[in-house]
Design an enzyme around this catalytic site. Sequence first.
Site, PDB file in Angstrom:
ATOM      1  N   GLU A   1      45.346  43.961  27.627  1.00  0.00           N
ATOM      2  CA  GLU A   1      44.139  43.400  27.015  1.00  0.00           C
ATOM      3  C   GLU A   1      43.391  42.441  28.311  1.00  0.00           C
ATOM      4  OE1 GLU A   1      42.955  44.631  24.256  1.00  0.00           O
ATOM      5  OE2 GLU A   1      44.606  45.352  23.262  1.00  0.00           O
TER       6      GLU A   1
ATOM      7  N   CYS B   1      37.776  37.188  24.567  1.00  0.00           N
ATOM      8  CA  CYS B   1      37.452  38.318  25.416  1.00  0.00           C
ATOM      9  C   CYS B   1      36.307  39.165  24.742  1.00  0.00           C
ATOM     10  CB  CYS B   1      38.612  39.262  25.460  1.00  0.00           C
ATOM     11  SG  CYS B   1      39.604  39.341  23.996  1.00  0.00           S
TER      12      CYS B   1
END
Length: 487
Positions: free
Chosen positions: A250, A284
């Site tokens: 990720e 993010c």
Amino acid sequence: MNPAEEAASILKDLGVLPEGDLASFSPIDGSEIGRVRVGDASAAAGRAQDAFLEWRIIPAPRRGELVRLLGEELRAAKQPLARLVTLESGKIVQEGLGEVQEMIDICDFAVGLSRQLYGLTIASERPNHRMMEQWHSLGPVLVISAFNFPVAVWAWNAALALVCGNPVVWKPSEKTPLTAEAVMALMRRALERFGDAPEGLVQLVQGGRDIGEALVDDPRMALVSATGSTAMGRAVGPRVAQRFGRALLELGGNNAMIVCPSADLRLAERAILFSAAGTAGQRCTTLRRLIVHESIADRLVDRLRQLFANVKIGDPRDPDTLVGPLIDESAVRNMQRVLGEGLDRVEGIVGGFYARPALVEVDAQDGSVLQETFAPILYILRYRDFDDALALNNSVVQGLSSAIFTNNLREAERFLSAAGSDCGIANVNIGPSGAEIGGAFGGEKETGGGRESGSDSWRAYMRRQTNTVNYGTDLPLAQGIRFDVAP
């Protein structure tokens, strides 16, 4: 109380003694708020492997009971744990509470999942044969988490890994080690109530890059789930692949929102403010590129300038604060490297790292616009044709999250189509931030391709096995092959 005193009080109540060689600093005022002991990577891997041999044969619903107990402990400690998240990562009160709620939610999800680890029954071409798929436990799971979600990302992985039959080894960010210690204290309470879990089932290994590399390279770590920068992923991925392990990555995001002429601008401006300024731009899924139709751009940008100028920045413990500090001075320097004299540092608390979210209008998508500066910087681009807006959305190397604001059904459906957004997450009339645990979380391209949390993400933590059972008295071969022995 100052952050150090408050952190000490919370840790004491949770039974954590903050001592050791690795120091933690609060971004609120830059002060040291505790220390932790550096762990032993090899010893942890060995204990995890031993625990796996026992845990994998425990029935999955029983494994789910441990996760249920963890959820109960998290519910009881939600307030103090959220407060510690605020003290150590700088998140505002509401975001700290939201992060712990994510942990609770994924525990609830995983408990139900423990009775739904389904395989398939497959039609066989051979008479008197049955084919099926089973899913078996994979092995020890290494979770490497980042400072911006210091506890939730661990829970996304740990809750699923545990019900799937896998031990968990956690290497947290060295910037947020205290929250990890607090979570492990709650985990130990759950394990004690559970009663018969193997030693080494859930472990915490504190340390820097060397500790992380040792764990990544250890062949006993069957799956490495790593959250962080694209640069980190480039280092981790090949190392795991070299030993034929599994990696769930990720990584970075450079997320865009398209605002169309038909958009409800009141909804859009609220989504933009939260997505771009929330967590001081350190998600993010932070909104970094705003692609606005030229017919509404002036009106929307003027309104955003008002909102960004008036947003309250300061001590994240103040319930009226919407933007807390960046994580450290390095983060501020990265922001200044992009903005130069345009950086507006804010006097929050002496010693802290505060800056006002910035709006930057650009004519083209190049230079720093293509990079993920982990700071509250929102670039604004204008478009005339919808095809151009889609192209701008997709013309970056990251592919995590995206959004469109429109009341035009054709635009919305096209954005979600195979020819639309190339991101792992694509939203309509909500921003790119704030994913729920029910859906799989992750992205494409340099975001890494991993999926965590909901949907069928559990399959990443298991191995698939195809079985064929012959319950007849003959041995027909597949594809009609004849292989008869002469009489």
